[in-house]
Design an enzyme around this catalytic site. Structure first.
Site, PDB file in Angstrom:
ATOM      1  N   GLU A   1     137.788 -56.961  25.712  1.00  0.00           N
ATOM      2  CA  GLU A   1     139.364 -56.962  26.493  1.00  0.00           C
ATOM      3  C   GLU A   1     140.031 -58.072  25.592  1.00  0.00           C
ATOM      4  OE1 GLU A   1     142.130 -58.031  27.440  1.00  0.00           O
ATOM      5  OE2 GLU A   1     141.825 -58.274  29.738  1.00  0.00           O
TER       6      GLU A   1
ATOM      7  N   GLU B   1     146.398 -60.892  19.706  1.00  0.00           N
ATOM      8  CA  GLU B   1     145.247 -61.612  19.981  1.00  0.00           C
ATOM      9  C   GLU B   1     144.183 -61.487  19.160  1.00  0.00           C
ATOM     10  OE1 GLU B   1     144.201 -61.743  24.118  1.00  0.00           O
ATOM     11  OE2 GLU B   1     146.281 -62.862  24.558  1.00  0.00           O
TER      12      GLU B   1
HETATM   13  N1  SAH Z   1     136.245 -60.089  29.406  1.00  0.00           N
HETATM   14  C1  SAH Z   1     136.760 -60.821  30.223  1.00  0.00           C
HETATM   15  C2  SAH Z   1     137.880 -61.806  29.691  1.00  0.00           C
HETATM   16  C3  SAH Z   1     139.008 -61.357  28.687  1.00  0.00           C
HETATM   17  S1  SAH Z   1     139.758 -62.667  27.861  1.00  0.00           S
HETATM   18  C4  SAH Z   1     137.603 -59.967  31.068  1.00  0.00           C
HETATM   19  O1  SAH Z   1     137.868 -58.988  31.172  1.00  0.00           O
HETATM   20  O2  SAH Z   1     137.867 -60.378  32.220  1.00  0.00           O
HETATM   21  C5  SAH Z   1     139.555 -62.685  26.299  1.00  0.00           C
HETATM   22  C6  SAH Z   1     138.388 -63.783  25.944  1.00  0.00           C
HETATM   23  O3  SAH Z   1     138.106 -63.240  24.808  1.00  0.00           O
HETATM   24  C7  SAH Z   1     139.111 -65.147  26.195  1.00  0.00           C
HETATM   25  O4  SAH Z   1     138.145 -65.861  26.903  1.00  0.00           O
HETATM   26  C8  SAH Z   1     138.943 -65.428  24.479  1.00  0.00           C
HETATM   27  O5  SAH Z   1     138.723 -66.874  24.499  1.00  0.00           O
HETATM   28  C9  SAH Z   1     137.767 -64.434  23.984  1.00  0.00           C
HETATM   29  N2  SAH Z   1     137.650 -64.310  22.730  1.00  0.00           N
HETATM   30  C10 SAH Z   1     138.876 -63.607  21.872  1.00  0.00           C
HETATM   31  N3  SAH Z   1     138.209 -63.326  20.747  1.00  0.00           N
HETATM   32  C11 SAH Z   1     137.147 -63.692  20.679  1.00  0.00           C
HETATM   33  C12 SAH Z   1     136.227 -63.497  19.516  1.00  0.00           C
HETATM   34  N4  SAH Z   1     136.566 -63.097  18.296  1.00  0.00           N
HETATM   35  N5  SAH Z   1     134.894 -64.047  19.710  1.00  0.00           N
HETATM   36  C13 SAH Z   1     134.720 -64.313  21.048  1.00  0.00           C
HETATM   37  N6  SAH Z   1     135.294 -64.654  22.109  1.00  0.00           N
HETATM   38  C14 SAH Z   1     136.927 -64.195  21.748  1.00  0.00           C
END
Ligand code: SAH
Length: 682
Positions: free
Chosen positions: A144, A153
């Site tokens: 996500e 993002e």
């Molecule tokens: N999966 C959770 C949070 C989603 S928010 C849910 O659905 O509730 C997205 C998260 O991904 C954030 O905490 C951000 O720090 C992390 N993130 C984004 N890109 C990333 C990457 N390439 N590798 C590791 N973490 C990542």
């Protein structure tokens, strides 16, 4: 540990060294994060859960072990869903250390320690192999990583890398695909966020029109996305010119390419009008067949009545480089171009037959400076003819034949207005902005730009003249919270020795106002979640609360409330006044009292805003403009952000049948630091 950070104080203008706890930034990040909003997004959560269950089942039906890779696990939610759905093992990747630590705790608390491995790395750093972070490649990819623009993002490069190095060929992906939709509209309101309309000034010697320079007319603007709660835009504020069209989709179960590319679709206007704006949103299918669909479609498109409010995913407004008349039924081609992180659009009338692959459209670059100086709400504000009228009327009252006028505001039209309204002497203006604007209006030698900060103003800047009229909107680009524009007062104080003894200051004063409100939805972003889809996420709630309490006095946060409906529970209350005719006093200003609650409802917080009293009977409000009905629905100035102070105990009061009848407040404006400290008791 403490560190010193240099910064310009937005209110006092002073350069100061602030002692900042090294954890300040990270607490800010958590306190202002969207995790709570995501955990409250029931529609998103249930659909992810359905999609994950279905993917795990498909893999197990093939007789394979279900190995999940969850990139960006946050609280660990999606991995816990996978584990609960019967996945054999989950690798939960999270780059943000405090979140990875929280995920470890949450996973443990929910009893998934043996099934989920939290890895505190960026996914591109993750290794696979017997000694690696992952024993083997995964066959289910769950993420996500989307923002309102879908790819902002960095979802595309992350997927590209994951398919190359971290997952098996033919893996399952949840979501399976994302689709971006567009609709062409005409909207004077939205277009006014991107172009400066001619400003009409009724002067004594006839109407004057301030025009925007041709560079500005032709300028494609800036590429940054304009994301808004489109559901708050009434249908009367735009005209639909085309059906909803699918612009492009991404299949996440196959290798993804992040390299820049363009997509082109045919568009046939359903109505003639001015093509100005592309509205856009996306949906995600959680399964290959598309039966589990989560959509951001706005109210006029969505058929279902079940509506999910969310702030972490909204809708996008894209401004076409130029407005263009289009005819009903004519053939148009809309091109969407994207790089790794952003999307932009171009509309063409006839097909350029030459070479389809060659349709590269340049990313928009602002050439007129105005889009760098003014953000979208500021454009809207400057285009607000009604607001301009108030300034014109007030200026007419105060300007006299011999007035020497000085303007203190960023990128302001006030000096131009002052000139047109008969300031015989050339108005002065601080050089807060570099605008070709004066040139276009043949004002280069009619307005004198002072290249110094107010504190460094000398009499030679003013050619030994004294200022008899000091004007400001006030507006400064450094302002985040409404009272930061009190910088005008500090600037006024700094230039005092250059003012005549009977100087007129416009606005003559400002006042800070407050009202207690119940939000329809915005409360969710700061409200604890408890359990989410049956998983205990209180560790996250505690972490957010801890970050919110990090500063002794809680801070108000800026929100554009026209996008977030709320109901007034009290009358608006004037808290403090700031007399610009006098200098900033050495002592602080404070007030305390109590405000009665007139309506039943949940007191989620207080909204604060400023009003500027331009002249005796002319005021402009940057906050409440009207309470529109007996239910207490509020209307807010659409060009300004208001300050919202969320009550931490409001959430508790939701469960009580008795509501408090009054809210006590204590407000203190520290004139040294320019900060407003506030305390509320229900
Ligand atoms: N999966 C959770 C949070 C989603 S928010 C849910 O659905 O509730 C997205 C998260 O991904 C954030 O905490 C951000 O720090 C992390 N993130 C984004 N890109 C990333 C990457 N390439 N590798 C590791 N973490 C990542």
């Amino acid at each position: 540990m403490k560190t010193f950070c240099g910064r310009a104080n937005p209110t006092t203008g002073a350069m100061e060294w602030v002692e900042e706890d090294e954890n300040y930034d990270y607490h800010q990040e958590i306190a202002r994060s969207r995790y709570a909003d995501m955990l409250h997004d029931k529609d998103r959560n249930t659909k992810y859960y359905q999609g994950i269950r279905a993917a795990v089942n498909r893999v197990r039906e093939r007789g394979e072990k279900a190995i999940v890779l969850d990139i960006g696990t946050g609280t660990g939610l999606l991995s816990m869903m996978a584990a609960a759905a019967g996945a054999d093992f989950c690798y939960a990747i999270e780059v943000f250390k405090p979140m990875a630590n929280a995920a470890v705790k949450i996973v443990e608390k929910n009893g998934f320690r043996d099934k989920i491995k939290v890895i505190n790395k960026h996914s591109t750093e993750v290794t696979v192999g017997p000694d690696g972070d992952m024993q083997c490649r995964a066959n289910i990819l769950v993420t996500e990583l989307f923002d309102t623009e879908l790819i902002g993002e960095g979802a595309l490069p992350t997927y590209e890398h994951a398919h190359k190095y971290l997952v098996q060929e033919g893996c399952e992906a949840v979501p399976h695909r994302a689709t971006v939709y567009v609709q062409l509209v005409e909207s004077k309101r939205m277009w006014s966020w991107n172009k400066l309309f001619p400003v009409r000034v009724e002067a004594e010697d006839g109407e004057k029109i301030i025009v925007s320079p041709s560079e500005m007319e032709k300028c494609p603007g800036v590429p940054s996305v304009c994301d808004i709660q489109l559901n708050q835009m009434p249908s009367s504020d735009f005209t639909i010119l085309s059906d909803v069209v699918t612009m492009f989709s991404v299949d996440f179960s196959k290798p993804v390419r992040s390299a820049p590319t363009c997509y082109r679709v045919q568009l046939e206007p359903v109505k003639s009008g001015k093509a100005q704006i592309i509205l856009s949103w996306w949906d995600i299918d959680m399964d290959p067949s598309g039966t589990i669909n989560c959509t951001m479609a706005p109210y006029w498109v969505k058929s279902t009545s079940a509506f999910q409010w969310r702030d972490h995913w909204m809708q996008c407004v894209y401004f076409l480089p130029n407005e263009e008349p289009v005819l009903q039924g004519e053939q148009l081609y809309l091109t969407a171009c994207r790089d790794e992180y952003s999307v932009w659009y171009k509309l063409q009338k006839a097909r350029e037959e030459d070479n389809k692959a060659d349709v590269r459209v340049e990313s928009p670059v602002c050439r007129c400076q105005a889009h760098l100086l003014w953000n979208r709400p500021r454009f809207g504000q400057l285009n607000d003819q009604n607001r301009t009228c108030q300034y014109v009327k007030s200026l007419m009252k105060v300007l006299k034949a011999g007035s020497v006028c000085l303007c203190v505001s960023d990128g302001s039209l006030l000096p131009v207005l002052a000139h047109h309204l008969g300031a015989k002497q050339v108005p002065y203006s601080f050089h807060f902005s570099d605008l070709c604007f004066f040139k276009a209006n043949h004002l280069e030698d009619k307005i004198k730009i002072i290249e110094a900060r107010p504190e460094l103003l000398t009499s030679s800047h003013l050619e030994d003249k004294k200022i008899s009229v000091l004007v400001g909107e006030p507006f400064f680009t450094t302002s985040l919270l409404p009272w930061h524009n009190l910088y005008f007062w500090y600037a006024r104080t700094a230039v005092t020795r250059h003012l005549t003894s009977n100087v007129t200051v416009l606005p003559q004063s400002a006042s800070l106002h407050m009202m207690i409100v119940e939000f329809q939805d915005l409360w969710r972003i700061r409200s604890p979640c408890g359990t989410c889809e049956g998983f205990d996420v209180r560790t996250m709630d505690d972490m957010i609360q801890n970050s919110l309490n990090f500063r002794e006095s809680k801070e108000a946060e800026p929100h554009p409330l026209w996008e977030y409906p709320c109901k007034s529970l009290s009358d608006p209350q004037e808290l403090l006044t700031f007399d610009f005719r006098e200098t900033v006093p050495p002592h602080g200003l404070s007030t305390e009292g109590s405000v009665n609650l007139l309506r039943k409802g949940k007191s989620h917080g207080a909204v604060l805003w400023m009003e500027y009293h331009l002249a005796a009977d002319i005021s402009v409000s940057t906050g409440l403009t009207q309470i529109s009905n007996e239910k207490g629905n509020c209307e807010w100035n659409p060009h300004c952000k208001q300050a919202v102070y969320f009550f931490s105990s409001a959430i508790e009061s939701q469960t009580l049948s008795e509501f408090p009848t009054a809210v006590k407040y204590a407000i203190n404006f520290d004139t040294k630091t320019g900060e407003i400290a506030m305390d509320f008791k229900l």
